[in-house]
Structure formats: structure tokens, C-alpha cells
Write a protein that holds these residues in place. Sequence first.
Motif, mmCIF file in Angstrom:
data_model
loop_
_atom_site.group_PDB
_atom_site.id
_atom_site.type_symbol
_atom_site.label_atom_id
_atom_site.label_comp_id
_atom_site.label_asym_id
_atom_site.label_seq_id
_atom_site.Cartn_x
_atom_site.Cartn_y
_atom_site.Cartn_z
ATOM 1 N N SER A 18 47.604 45.915 37.437
ATOM 2 C CA SER A 18 48.561 45.103 36.700
ATOM 3 C C SER A 18 48.305 43.609 36.920
ATOM 4 O O SER A 18 48.296 42.821 35.969
ATOM 5 C CB SER A 18 49.976 45.481 37.132
ATOM 6 N N GLN A 19 48.079 43.229 38.151
ATOM 7 C CA GLN A 19 47.771 41.836 38.465
ATOM 8 C C GLN A 19 46.488 41.392 37.763
ATOM 9 O O GLN A 19 46.389 40.255 37.292
ATOM 10 C CB GLN A 19 47.593 41.650 39.970
ATOM 11 N N SER A 20 45.521 42.291 37.672
ATOM 12 C CA SER A 20 44.246 41.961 37.041
ATOM 13 C C SER A 20 44.432 41.566 35.583
ATOM 14 O O SER A 20 43.773 40.642 35.084
ATOM 15 C CB SER A 20 43.288 43.149 37.137
ATOM 16 N N ILE A 21 45.343 42.245 34.904
ATOM 17 C CA ILE A 21 45.621 41.932 33.495
ATOM 18 C C ILE A 21 46.385 40.613 33.378
ATOM 19 O O ILE A 21 45.980 39.718 32.630
ATOM 20 C CB ILE A 21 46.408 43.076 32.817
ATOM 21 N N VAL A 22 47.504 40.472 34.081
ATOM 22 C CA VAL A 22 48.296 39.247 33.914
ATOM 23 C C VAL A 22 47.500 38.014 34.329
ATOM 24 O O VAL A 22 47.620 36.960 33.701
ATOM 25 C CB VAL A 22 49.676 39.304 34.617
ATOM 26 N N LEU A 23 46.674 38.153 35.333
ATOM 27 C CA LEU A 23 45.850 37.030 35.766
ATOM 28 C C LEU A 23 44.821 36.650 34.699
ATOM 29 O O LEU A 23 44.547 35.458 34.497
ATOM 30 C CB LEU A 23 45.162 37.385 37.086
ATOM 31 N N ALA A 24 44.289 37.632 33.995
ATOM 32 C CA ALA A 24 43.299 37.360 32.939
ATOM 33 C C ALA A 24 43.911 36.612 31.752
ATOM 34 O O ALA A 24 43.190 35.996 30.972
ATOM 35 C CB ALA A 24 42.659 38.660 32.470
ATOM 36 N N PHE A 25 45.226 36.661 31.629
ATOM 37 C CA PHE A 25 45.912 35.988 30.518
ATOM 38 C C PHE A 25 46.798 34.840 31.019
ATOM 39 O O PHE A 25 47.584 34.291 30.254
ATOM 40 C CB PHE A 25 46.750 37.008 29.731
ATOM 41 N N SER A 26 46.653 34.464 32.271
ATOM 42 C CA SER A 26 47.551 33.480 32.874
ATOM 43 C C SER A 26 47.510 32.120 32.187
ATOM 44 O O SER A 26 48.506 31.409 32.185
ATOM 45 C CB SER A 26 47.264 33.331 34.369
ATOM 46 N N ASP A 27 46.387 31.783 31.584
ATOM 47 C CA ASP A 27 46.290 30.492 30.902
ATOM 48 C C ASP A 27 47.204 30.413 29.681
ATOM 49 O O ASP A 27 47.531 29.328 29.210
ATOM 50 C CB ASP A 27 44.843 30.224 30.477
ATOM 51 N N ARG A 128 36.309 55.616 40.810
ATOM 52 C CA ARG A 128 37.455 55.205 40.009
ATOM 53 C C ARG A 128 37.018 54.650 38.649
ATOM 54 O O ARG A 128 36.157 53.779 38.587
ATOM 55 C CB ARG A 128 38.236 54.100 40.716
ATOM 56 N N PRO A 129 37.656 55.099 37.586
ATOM 57 C CA PRO A 129 37.381 54.519 36.265
ATOM 58 C C PRO A 129 38.200 53.249 36.014
ATOM 59 O O PRO A 129 38.147 52.676 34.929
ATOM 60 C CB PRO A 129 37.817 55.641 35.319
ATOM 61 N N CYS A 130 38.934 52.797 37.018
ATOM 62 C CA CYS A 130 39.896 51.704 36.843
ATOM 63 C C CYS A 130 39.305 50.422 36.255
ATOM 64 O O CYS A 130 39.915 49.837 35.351
ATOM 65 C CB CYS A 130 40.609 51.407 38.153
ATOM 66 N N PRO A 131 38.142 49.935 36.716
ATOM 67 C CA PRO A 131 37.636 48.698 36.119
ATOM 68 C C PRO A 131 37.455 48.802 34.602
ATOM 69 O O PRO A 131 37.843 47.890 33.863
ATOM 70 C CB PRO A 131 36.303 48.473 36.836
ATOM 71 N N GLU A 132 36.908 49.901 34.130
ATOM 72 C CA GLU A 132 36.720 50.085 32.681
ATOM 73 C C GLU A 132 38.057 50.202 31.957
ATOM 74 O O GLU A 132 38.238 49.657 30.866
ATOM 75 C CB GLU A 132 35.855 51.312 32.395
ATOM 76 N N ILE A 133 38.992 50.922 32.550
ATOM 77 C CA ILE A 133 40.321 51.074 31.958
ATOM 78 C C ILE A 133 41.001 49.710 31.853
ATOM 79 O O ILE A 133 41.589 49.367 30.820
ATOM 80 C CB ILE A 133 41.173 52.062 32.791
ATOM 81 N N ILE A 134 40.901 48.916 32.895
ATOM 82 C CA ILE A 134 41.473 47.576 32.908
ATOM 83 C C ILE A 134 40.798 46.709 31.852
ATOM 84 O O ILE A 134 41.459 45.966 31.117
ATOM 85 C CB ILE A 134 41.349 46.964 34.321
#
Length: 154
Positions: A18-27, A128-134
Motif C-alpha cells: 500500500s505504501q509503495s502505491i501511495v508513495l509512487a503518486f505522492s507528487d 512473491r508476485p507482489c512487485p508485479e502486482i504492485i
Amino acid sequence: MTRRELAMANFMEGYNCSQSIVLAFSDMLQLDKETLLKLASSFGGGMGRLREVCGSVSGMFMVIGLLYGYDGPETRQIKADHYARVQELAHKFEEKHGSIVCRELLGLSVRHDVPVPEARTVQYYQKRPCPEIIGDAAEILEQYINDNPVISRE
């Protein structure tokens, strides 16, 4: 770096999904990085490793809430319109992955996992498939934002 790559790199750096997504759009968001990271911190591992809704999906929902959400006790069309956005993003993610549920995405039978996260080792990332899913979640969200420009409320 694309938002997909940024979100994936965030995860590989140790942020939760979740943090990975919000951080990618933080700008694009009107909150500081620390606040965004704290806000999203409870949603990793399908909400605190409960293995429920995937954290990257929760992250998408947080971002659209901050970009398009309402801030009053709305009960009619404004709320319905926003929930339609949530459902559209969930549907697009589900079309790609078959589910929005963490345990189903990871092929786990456990419903509520132990609260202690696994160590982020090479072996962890290999299984883990997490990086691709993210990355997919970031792409879905970016496309949605591109197709639905945010109208400034100022």
C-alpha cells in the motif's frame, strides 16, 4: 522512471504494498510523504497481514480518495459517483489478477496470518508476485488518472 517502476522499486526498498502505491503518486497528493506513509502503513499484507484486500488495491483507493473523494456527509450522488470509481479500479485489477484479495493472489490458505512480516530476503522476493502486482496496480491507477483528469477545487 515510470510510476509502475517507482511503485515496484518502493516495494523492493522495503515499503509495504500500500505504501509503495501511495508513495509512487505522492507528487500528485496534498499530503507530506510521512503522513502518506503512516496512512498506508496499516494496509500491507492485505490489511495488517490479515490477507484480505490486497494492499496495492487499498493504496489505489487511498490515492483516488485524495484526488477525487468527497469530504462531507454525502449520502447520494457524490458518494455513488465515488464508489463507482472504486469499483471500476477494483474491476480492472480483478480482470488482470482474478481477485483483489491478498491470500488469493498469493495462493495462501491462511486467512489471518501472523502479524510479524517475513524478512525481505532474496528468497522472499523470488517467491512473491507482489512487485508485479504492485506495478500493475500503479499502471491501472495511472491510466485511470490520465483518463479522468483531476479537477482542481481551489
